[in-house]
Design a protein around this motif. Structure first.
Motif, PDB file in Angstrom:
ATOM      1  N   LEU A 128      -8.249   5.579  -6.828  1.00 50.54           N
ATOM      2  CA  LEU A 128      -8.483   5.901  -5.417  1.00 50.54           C
ATOM      3  C   LEU A 128      -7.910   7.271  -5.081  1.00 50.54           C
ATOM      4  O   LEU A 128      -6.809   7.604  -5.513  1.00 50.54           O
ATOM      5  N   PRO A 129      -8.624   8.048  -4.273  1.00 49.40           N
ATOM      6  CA  PRO A 129      -8.075   9.335  -3.824  1.00 49.40           C
ATOM      7  C   PRO A 129      -6.809   9.115  -2.994  1.00 49.40           C
ATOM      8  O   PRO A 129      -6.617   8.045  -2.400  1.00 49.40           O
ATOM      9  N   ALA A 130      -5.951  10.116  -2.937  1.00 46.03           N
ATOM     10  CA  ALA A 130      -4.672  10.009  -2.234  1.00 46.03           C
ATOM     11  C   ALA A 130      -4.842   9.573  -0.785  1.00 46.03           C
ATOM     12  O   ALA A 130      -4.099   8.716  -0.298  1.00 46.03           O
ATOM     13  N   GLU A 131      -5.813  10.129  -0.065  1.00 44.25           N
ATOM     14  CA  GLU A 131      -5.991   9.784   1.348  1.00 44.25           C
ATOM     15  C   GLU A 131      -6.406   8.319   1.503  1.00 44.25           C
ATOM     16  O   GLU A 131      -6.006   7.653   2.453  1.00 44.25           O
ATOM     17  N   THR A 132      -7.184   7.799   0.570  1.00 40.15           N
ATOM     18  CA  THR A 132      -7.578   6.392   0.610  1.00 40.15           C
ATOM     19  C   THR A 132      -6.376   5.500   0.302  1.00 40.15           C
ATOM     20  O   THR A 132      -6.186   4.457   0.922  1.00 40.15           O
ATOM     21  N   GLN A 133      -5.537   5.939  -0.637  1.00 37.47           N
ATOM     22  CA  GLN A 133      -4.332   5.180  -0.969  1.00 37.47           C
ATOM     23  C   GLN A 133      -3.409   5.063   0.239  1.00 37.47           C
ATOM     24  O   GLN A 133      -2.833   3.999   0.478  1.00 37.47           O
ATOM     25  N   ASP A 134      -3.276   6.127   1.003  1.00 43.35           N
ATOM     26  CA  ASP A 134      -2.415   6.103   2.194  1.00 43.35           C
ATOM     27  C   ASP A 134      -2.905   5.051   3.194  1.00 43.35           C
ATOM     28  O   ASP A 134      -2.107   4.304   3.765  1.00 43.35           O
ATOM     29  N   ILE A 135      -4.207   4.988   3.397  1.00 46.80           N
ATOM     30  CA  ILE A 135      -4.777   4.020   4.342  1.00 46.80           C
ATOM     31  C   ILE A 135      -4.623   2.606   3.802  1.00 46.80           C
ATOM     32  O   ILE A 135      -4.273   1.685   4.544  1.00 46.80           O
ATOM     33  N   LEU A 136      -4.846   2.427   2.500  1.00 46.22           N
ATOM     34  CA  LEU A 136      -4.689   1.099   1.900  1.00 46.22           C
ATOM     35  C   LEU A 136      -3.235   0.636   1.978  1.00 46.22           C
ATOM     36  O   LEU A 136      -2.962  -0.535   2.244  1.00 46.22           O
ATOM     37  N   ARG A 137      -2.286   1.543   1.797  1.00 42.63           N
ATOM     38  CA  ARG A 137      -0.866   1.207   1.921  1.00 42.63           C
ATOM     39  C   ARG A 137      -0.559   0.722   3.344  1.00 42.63           C
ATOM     40  O   ARG A 137       0.125  -0.286   3.535  1.00 42.63           O
ATOM     41  N   ALA A 138      -1.107   1.402   4.346  1.00 44.27           N
ATOM     42  CA  ALA A 138      -0.909   0.983   5.737  1.00 44.27           C
ATOM     43  C   ALA A 138      -1.520  -0.399   5.976  1.00 44.27           C
ATOM     44  O   ALA A 138      -0.962  -1.209   6.725  1.00 44.27           O
ATOM     45  N   THR A 139      -2.631  -0.677   5.334  1.00 43.40           N
ATOM     46  CA  THR A 139      -3.264  -2.000   5.451  1.00 43.40           C
ATOM     47  C   THR A 139      -2.353  -3.072   4.870  1.00 43.40           C
ATOM     48  O   THR A 139      -2.153  -4.132   5.473  1.00 43.40           O
ATOM     49  N   ILE A 140      -1.779  -2.799   3.707  1.00 45.66           N
ATOM     50  CA  ILE A 140      -0.877  -3.755   3.055  1.00 45.66           C
ATOM     51  C   ILE A 140       0.362  -3.977   3.912  1.00 45.66           C
ATOM     52  O   ILE A 140       0.839  -5.108   4.060  1.00 45.66           O
ATOM     53  N   VAL A 141       0.892  -2.915   4.487  1.00 41.68           N
ATOM     54  CA  VAL A 141       2.058  -3.037   5.376  1.00 41.68           C
ATOM     55  C   VAL A 141       1.719  -3.938   6.559  1.00 41.68           C
ATOM     56  O   VAL A 141       2.515  -4.799   6.945  1.00 41.68           O
ATOM     57  N   HIS A 142       0.527  -3.784   7.117  1.00 49.61           N
ATOM     58  CA  HIS A 142       0.132  -4.639   8.235  1.00 49.61           C
ATOM     59  C   HIS A 142       0.073  -6.103   7.793  1.00 49.61           C
ATOM     60  O   HIS A 142       0.559  -6.986   8.508  1.00 49.61           O
ATOM     61  N   PHE A 143      -0.510  -6.367   6.635  1.00 51.73           N
ATOM     62  CA  PHE A 143      -0.524  -7.743   6.117  1.00 51.73           C
ATOM     63  C   PHE A 143       0.902  -8.278   5.999  1.00 51.73           C
ATOM     64  O   PHE A 143       1.188  -9.405   6.407  1.00 51.73           O
ATOM     65  N   ARG A 144       1.807  -7.464   5.444  1.00 49.35           N
ATOM     66  CA  ARG A 144       3.200  -7.892   5.276  1.00 49.35           C
ATOM     67  C   ARG A 144       3.841  -8.219   6.616  1.00 49.35           C
ATOM     68  O   ARG A 144       4.478  -9.257   6.788  1.00 49.35           O
ATOM     69  N   GLU A 145       3.647  -7.340   7.582  1.00 50.20           N
ATOM     70  CA  GLU A 145       4.247  -7.546   8.899  1.00 50.20           C
ATOM     71  C   GLU A 145       3.656  -8.753   9.621  1.00 50.20           C
ATOM     72  O   GLU A 145       4.329  -9.366  10.458  1.00 50.20           O
ATOM     73  N   ALA A 146       2.420  -9.111   9.294  1.00 46.18           N
ATOM     74  CA  ALA A 146       1.778 -10.281   9.912  1.00 46.18           C
ATOM     75  C   ALA A 146       2.182 -11.584   9.233  1.00 46.18           C
ATOM     76  O   ALA A 146       1.889 -12.655   9.752  1.00 46.18           O
ATOM     77  N   GLY A 147       2.853 -11.496   8.062  1.00 49.78           N
ATOM     78  CA  GLY A 147       3.344 -12.711   7.413  1.00 49.78           C
ATOM     79  C   GLY A 147       2.864 -12.956   6.000  1.00 49.78           C
ATOM     80  O   GLY A 147       3.057 -14.051   5.459  1.00 49.78           O
ATOM     81  N   MET A 148       2.268 -11.957   5.355  1.00 55.03           N
ATOM     82  CA  MET A 148       1.829 -12.147   3.973  1.00 55.03           C
ATOM     83  C   MET A 148       3.032 -12.400   3.081  1.00 55.03           C
ATOM     84  O   MET A 148       3.991 -11.636   3.075  1.00 55.03           O
ATOM     85  N   GLU A 149       2.971 -13.501   2.337  1.00 54.11           N
ATOM     86  CA  GLU A 149       4.050 -13.861   1.411  1.00 54.11           C
ATOM     87  C   GLU A 149       3.709 -13.460  -0.019  1.00 54.11           C
ATOM     88  O   GLU A 149       4.546 -12.929  -0.735  1.00 54.11           O
ATOM     89  N   ARG A 150       2.486 -13.770  -0.446  1.00 53.89           N
ATOM     90  CA  ARG A 150       2.050 -13.447  -1.803  1.00 53.89           C
ATOM     91  C   ARG A 150       0.708 -12.738  -1.758  1.00 53.89           C
ATOM     92  O   ARG A 150      -0.103 -12.970  -0.870  1.00 53.89           O
ATOM     93  N   ASN A 151       0.501 -11.913  -2.778  1.00 52.74           N
ATOM     94  CA  ASN A 151      -0.719 -11.126  -2.882  1.00 52.74           C
ATOM     95  C   ASN A 151      -1.131 -11.093  -4.345  1.00 52.74           C
ATOM     96  O   ASN A 151      -0.284 -10.915  -5.214  1.00 52.74           O
ATOM     97  N   ALA A 152      -2.412 -11.273  -4.597  1.00 52.67           N
ATOM     98  CA  ALA A 152      -2.959 -11.116  -5.946  1.00 52.67           C
ATOM     99  C   ALA A 152      -4.003 -10.019  -5.894  1.00 52.67           C
ATOM    100  O   ALA A 152      -4.937 -10.082  -5.096  1.00 52.67           O
ATOM    101  N   CYS A 153      -3.826  -9.000  -6.728  1.00 44.74           N
ATOM    102  CA  CYS A 153      -4.799  -7.911  -6.837  1.00 44.74           C
ATOM    103  C   CYS A 153      -5.548  -8.110  -8.149  1.00 44.74           C
ATOM    104  O   CYS A 153      -4.952  -8.078  -9.218  1.00 44.74           O
ATOM    105  N   VAL A 154      -6.843  -8.323  -8.040  1.00 48.54           N
ATOM    106  CA  VAL A 154      -7.689  -8.550  -9.198  1.00 48.54           C
ATOM    107  C   VAL A 154      -8.399  -7.242  -9.517  1.00 48.54           C
ATOM    108  O   VAL A 154      -9.099  -6.688  -8.663  1.00 48.54           O
TER     109      VAL A 154
END
Length: 131
Positions: free
Chosen positions: A54-80
């Motif tokens: 992924l390009p750097a700018e896409t990675q930054d947005i995806l990281r923010a998405t993951i942070v939102h999941f975490r803050e909403a209560g994500m406990e476990r994540n599987a990346c396939v």
């Protein structure tokens, strides 16, 4: 493109094709609108089998998405994944987003039954890294 599906364990996010910056931005907007604390921890399966580096700018947005999941209560994540480069990026993004302990990457080239392995981690906390 991407698709978000609510499941019994939490959410399944499937990326279809290479995730571009605009698609990542739309994903973040939708995640912020849809994903709210559920009162209990939840899990997320991220199906990145068709993604590559992924390009750097896409990675930054995806990281923010993951942070939102975490803050909403994500406990476990599987990346396939099916790319070594994408797996390295996923692990780094998980560390940077503060979810590395609860994230497992599953390489479909080594795990033909990847969906069972992912669900075992997400639902039953059976760690694929220990089996």
């Amino acid at each position: 493109m991407y698709r978000i599906e609510e499941t019994s364990y939490g959410y399944r996010v499937k990326f279809e094709g290479h995730l571009q910056r605009d698609d990542a931005g739309a994903l973040l907007t939708e995640v912020k609108a849809v994903i709210r604390p559920r009162g209990a921890a939840f899990a997320v399966l991220m199906d990145l089998r068709s993604s590559r580096a992924l390009p750097a700018e896409t990675q930054d947005i995806l990281r923010a998405t993951i942070v939102h999941f975490r803050e909403a209560g994500m406990e476990r994540n599987a990346c396939v994944l099916d790319s070594a480069i994408a797996a390295l990026q996923a692990r780094r993004l998980a560390r940077e987003a503060g979810v590395a302990d609860g994230t497992r990457t599953i390489d479909v080239s080594h795990q033909p039954d990847w969906e069972r392995v992912a669900l075992d981690w997400l639902v039953r906390a059976i760690d694929p890294d220990l089996n």
